[in-house]
Design an enzyme around this catalytic site. Structure first.
Site, PDB file in Angstrom:
ATOM      1  N   SER A 168       0.845  -1.197   0.000  1.00 56.86           N
ATOM      2  CA  SER A 168       0.000   0.000   0.000  1.00 56.86           C
ATOM      3  C   SER A 168       0.888   1.258   0.000  1.00 56.86           C
ATOM      4  O   SER A 168       1.743   1.391  -0.873  1.00 56.86           O
ATOM      5  CB  SER A 168      -0.949  -0.045   1.196  1.00 56.86           C
ATOM      6  OG  SER A 168      -1.989   0.871   1.039  1.00 56.86           O
ATOM      7  N   HIS A 189      -7.843  -5.378  -0.125  1.00 54.62           N
ATOM      8  CA  HIS A 189      -6.553  -4.697  -0.027  1.00 54.62           C
ATOM      9  C   HIS A 189      -5.731  -5.189   1.164  1.00 54.62           C
ATOM     10  O   HIS A 189      -4.513  -5.371   1.066  1.00 54.62           O
ATOM     11  CB  HIS A 189      -6.802  -3.200   0.086  1.00 54.62           C
ATOM     12  CG  HIS A 189      -5.568  -2.377   0.163  1.00 54.62           C
ATOM     13  ND1 HIS A 189      -4.646  -2.327  -0.860  1.00 54.62           N
ATOM     14  CD2 HIS A 189      -5.077  -1.571   1.149  1.00 54.62           C
ATOM     15  CE1 HIS A 189      -3.650  -1.521  -0.515  1.00 54.62           C
ATOM     16  NE2 HIS A 189      -3.889  -1.058   0.691  1.00 54.62           N
ATOM     17  N   ASP A 190      -6.386  -5.395   2.295  1.00 58.56           N
ATOM     18  CA  ASP A 190      -5.661  -5.778   3.510  1.00 58.56           C
ATOM     19  C   ASP A 190      -5.072  -7.181   3.446  1.00 58.56           C
ATOM     20  O   ASP A 190      -4.417  -7.610   4.408  1.00 58.56           O
ATOM     21  CB  ASP A 190      -6.578  -5.664   4.735  1.00 58.56           C
ATOM     22  CG  ASP A 190      -6.463  -4.301   5.408  1.00 58.56           C
ATOM     23  OD1 ASP A 190      -5.667  -3.476   4.918  1.00 58.56           O
ATOM     24  OD2 ASP A 190      -7.159  -4.069   6.404  1.00 58.56           O
ATOM     25  N   ASP A 235      -8.560  -6.833  -4.417  1.00 58.18           N
ATOM     26  CA  ASP A 235      -8.159  -5.495  -3.964  1.00 58.18           C
ATOM     27  C   ASP A 235      -8.725  -4.467  -4.936  1.00 58.18           C
ATOM     28  O   ASP A 235      -8.300  -4.382  -6.081  1.00 58.18           O
ATOM     29  CB  ASP A 235      -6.625  -5.419  -3.920  1.00 58.18           C
ATOM     30  CG  ASP A 235      -6.111  -4.084  -3.379  1.00 58.18           C
ATOM     31  OD1 ASP A 235      -6.917  -3.164  -3.153  1.00 58.18           O
ATOM     32  OD2 ASP A 235      -4.886  -3.979  -3.181  1.00 58.18           O
ATOM     33  N   ARG A 289     -11.859   6.760   9.647  1.00 60.06           N
ATOM     34  CA  ARG A 289     -11.344   5.399   9.694  1.00 60.06           C
ATOM     35  C   ARG A 289     -12.395   4.392   9.238  1.00 60.06           C
ATOM     36  O   ARG A 289     -12.093   3.435   8.522  1.00 60.06           O
ATOM     37  CB  ARG A 289     -10.882   5.071  11.106  1.00 60.06           C
ATOM     38  CG  ARG A 289     -10.440   3.638  11.316  1.00 60.06           C
ATOM     39  CD  ARG A 289      -9.211   3.290  10.480  1.00 60.06           C
ATOM     40  NE  ARG A 289      -8.603   2.032  10.911  1.00 60.06           N
ATOM     41  CZ  ARG A 289      -7.490   1.539  10.400  1.00 60.06           C
ATOM     42  NH1 ARG A 289      -6.864   2.183   9.438  1.00 60.06           N
ATOM     43  NH2 ARG A 289      -6.989   0.417  10.843  1.00 60.06           N
TER      44      ARG A 289
END
Lengths: 398, 398
Positions: free
Chosen positions: A172, A371-372, A338, A242
Site C-alpha cells: 500500500s 486490499h488488507d 483489492d 477510519r
C-alpha cells in the site's frame, strides 16, 4: 550494529509540556535524531529541522553490511512490524511474513522499519513540537511526500551505517515508498517488492481520502488543527474517517462472508439507529480503536502524501522513465479482490519496468480478502515472497 | 383525474412555528392528507397518523384507469421526476426517460411519483411536526421500511382512484420499491422495471450507509436529532455523508475520465489541504449543494430503510417465494460499472423470478458511469425501456 546500538542508547527523553502535548511518544522505539546540520529538504521546498525518526530492527547486520532489509509501512502502520505494539498490545503487523525461518528470515537478514516522517509513532510529524513556537506544529508542519519519507529513511540508513538495501519491501503506502526508493536510489536497492500498491493514486482513492479529511476537519474538536493545545481530540471525525477507509481495505465478498446481513444478538431489526448489523458494530469498533492510537493531523498529512504520489509525473508522464537503467530486481504483487489498488495498477508498474528493461516478476494472488490481504495470512503471498527473496539472496551471495 | 385535481386543491397550507421549523415544505407539490381514520401501519409496529404524501403527476389517466405508471424515486430523489425542482431549479431527475414521446410517454400514460414516507420534500418524515408534541419528530419518528413506503404509495393510489399500475419503475432505492410492489401487491402491477437495485442491501452497502449516518451523528449541530428546535443544521456531517456516498454512485473509470489526477487551476500541487485536485472540488460541491436541499434526519431514516430491505427474508430466505404466482411481467436492468448494486444483484432477482415462473427480461447495459447511470443519458437503457414498455402496453391493450 554498533551504530544502531548507539542510537538506541541515545534515545531522547522528552520532558515538560512538550511531552504532555505530544501524541507522538513511543517509549519503546529507538530514535535517530537529526539536528540543525542535517535538515530534511522536502518536496514542498521547506526544511524540517530538527527532526527525528523512530524505528525498530530485527536480526543482525552482517560483516559485509549486505543483508539489510527495509520494510516500509502503510498509511496507519508503524515501525512495530515484528514486535508487540506498545499502545495496542497486538503482535507486530507483519509477523506473518517476518521472523526466524519466515520469508523475511530474521536469522539471515537485518530488518529495519522506521516510522515515516509526518506520522505519529515517534517520528517527527504534525503532533511534534515546532521549535519555532514551542507548540505542536499542527497544520504548520510542512506537507510531506512519499519521496520525503524515502529521503528521511535514506538518512536513517546512513546513520545506521547501512550502505544499501538487499531488499526494500512494503504494501500500500509502503509499496509506494518501495517504488520511490527504486526510483530515487537505484544503486541502493538490490531487490524491491512493492505489494498492493500503485505508481499513482487514482481519482477514486483521492476521493475517499478527501472524505476522510473532511470528516476530521468537520469535527469542531479538531480546532483548525490546534486540538493538542485546545486540549481536545477530534475523535468522532477521525473515527468516521477510519470507518470509511476501512471499507476500502476489505472486499465485498469478504464482508459478505464475515458479516453478511447478520444481526447483532438476534434475528430481527430493532427499528432503531443502534448497531443492528454485525458489520455496523465491527466498523464502529474499528473507528473507536483507531482514535486511541493515531493522531488526526498525521492522518491528514499521510493521506495527502499518498494523493500526491505520481511517479510517472516526475518522468514527463512516462512511468518507465522512473526506472531507466535500474539494476534492481522487482517482484510486483497484487490481490484479485483489492479494489483500492486493483491488479491493473500493478500491471501498469510491471509494464513500465519491462519497458525500462528491469527484471520483474509479477504475482497476482487469488484472494477474497481485499486490499488488507497483504497484512493477513495468505500462503500464496508467503511462498511467492520466499521464492523471490531466496533467489535474490543467492544472487547477492547471502 | 377528478380525484387528483381535488387533492391539488386540498393542499394544506402550514402556518405558525411548525411551518417555520419544517424543512419538509414544498409549496409546488400537491399533497394527499391521511387523517386519524387512515393511519399508516408500519413494519415497526407503530402507526403514523396523521400523515401526508406529496406527489407530482404528468399525463392523463385514461377512462379505463389502466394507463397509470408509478415512478419510485431513489434515496435522495423526490417527486420532481419531470418538473423543474422547486429548490434547485434543475430539470426533473428523470426527464431523460419521461415525457412526450419518451420511453415513458406522457402522451400515453398517466405518471405519478410521490415523495416517500420518511423523506423531506412534502411527505411526512422526521422533520414533520409530531402531533403528540407540537415539535418536529426528530428521532421520535418511527423507523420506516421500503414496505412502508409502498404501503403509503398504495394508499395514495387509492386516493387518486387508480386501481392498479400499468407500470411500476424505479432505480436504486426506487427499484427496491418496485420489487416490494410486485411482492406486496402482485395484482396491482402489470409490468415492473427494477433498475440498478437489489433484493437486499449488501454488507458493504450497509457499511457505507453506516459511515454516513455516523458522520451526521458526529456533528454537534445534529443535537441528537433535535437540530430544528435547536436552530442548528448538521451541514458538515451531512456534507461528509454525501461526499462519501457520492463516490459509490460513480465508478473508478468515470472518475478517471472526468477528473483523473488533474489539478485545479494549475499543474502542480499547492502542498496544502486545499482542494488541489478537481475531484476534491467536485466532491465538496456535491456535499455543499446536497445540504441545501435535504434533511439530515431524513437521510438517516431512508438509508436505514434500504439497509433493512431483504425481500428474501420475508419468504424464509428464498427470494422466489416473494414472487410465487405473480402475473407481473418484469424487466430487470443493471449497469456493468455499477459496484453499489452490481449485476450479480440483478442476476439474483432474475433467478428468483425465473424460479417463480414469472416472465422476466434481463438487460445489462454496458456503461462506465457507475450506479448513477440510471439517471443519465444512456441510450441503451432508453431503447430497452422503450421496447419493454411498448410490448407491455400492447399486451395491456393500451
Amino acid at each position: 550494529m554498533d551504530t544502531a546500538a548507539d542510537l538506541i542508547a541515545n534515545r531522547p527523553v522528552e520532558t515538560g509540556p512538550a511531552a504532555e502535548l505530544s501524541q507522538a511518544a513511543d517509549p519503546k522505539s529507538p530514535v535517530a535524531l537529526f539536528g540543525p546540520d542535517e535538515p530534511l529538504a522536502t518536496d514542498a521546498g521547506v526544511q524540517i529541522s530538527p527532526f527525528q525518526i523512530a524505528y525498530q530492527t530485527a536480526g543482525t547486520l552482517n560483516a559485509d553490511r549486505s543483508n539489510a532489509v527495509l520494510i516500509c509501512h502503510a498509511l496507519t502502520g508503524d515501525q512495530h512490524f515484528a514486535h508487540t505494539h506498545p499502545l495496542t498490545g497486538k503482535p507486530g503487523w507483519w509477523e506473518t511474513l517476518v521472523g526466524p525461518g519466515k520469508p523475511i528470515d530474521t536469522d539471515r537478514y537485518f530488518v529495519v522499519c522506521s516510522n515515516v516522517i509526518g506520522s505519529c509513532m515517534g517520528s517527527t510529524g504534525p503532533a511534534s513540537i515546532n521549535p519555532a513556537t514551542g507548540h505542536p506544529y499542527g497544520l504548520d508542519f510542512p506537507l510531506v511526500t512519499i519521496r520525503d519519507m524515502v529521503r528521511a529513511q535514506a538518512m536513517l540508513l546512513d546513520r545506521l551505517g547501512i550502505p544499501d538495501l538487499f531488499l526494500c519491501i512494503g504494501g500500500s503506502m509502503g509499496g509506494m515508498q518501495v517504488l520511490q526508493w527504486a526510483a530515487s536510489f537505484p544503486d541502493r536497492v538490490f531487490a524491491a517488492m512493492p505489494i498492493a500498491t500503485g505508481a499513482r493514486h487514482s481519482a477514486q482513492n483521492i476521493a475517499f481520502h478527501e472524505v476522510g479529511r473532511q470528516a476530521i476537519m468537520a469535527d469542531p474538536a479538531w480546532a483548525e488543527g490546534r486540538y493538542l493545545e485546545a486540549g481536545t481530540r477530534p475523535a468522532k471525525g477521525l473515527g468516521v474517517a477510519r470507518m470509511g477507509a476501512h471499507i476500502t481495505y476489505l472486499s465485498e465478498p469478504a464482508l459478505h462472508r464475515k458479516f453478511g446481513r447478520r444481526f447483532q444478538g438476534g434475528s430481527a431489526p430493532t427499528f432503531s439507529f443502534n448497531a443492528d448489523f454485525q458489520i455496523e458494530s465491527y466498523l464502529r469498533h474499528q473507528g473507536l480503536s483507531f482514535v486511541e492510537r493515531f493522531d488526526a493531523n498525521a492522518y491528514l498529512y499521510l493521506t495527502r502524501a499518498m494523493d500526491y504520489f505520481d511517479l510517472a509525473a516526475d518522468g514527463g508522464g512516462v512511468l518507465a522513465n522512473a526506472f531507466r537503467g535500474t539494476k534492481t530486481r522487482f517482484c510486483v504483487m497484487s490481490f484479485t479482490s483489492d479494489w483500492l489498488f486493483p491488479t491493473a495498477d500493478s500491471r501498469a508498474i510491471v509494464h513500465a519496468l519491462n519497458a525500462a528493461s528491469a527484471p520483474v516478476a509479477f504475482v497476482e494472488v487469488e484472494s477474497d480478502k481485499g486490499h488488507d490481504a497483504f497484512l493477513l495470512d495468505e500462503p500464496a503471498m508467503f511462498s511467492a515472497a520466499r521464492g523471490f527473496i531466496d533467489a535474490a539472496a543467492r544472487a547477492r551471495g547471502l
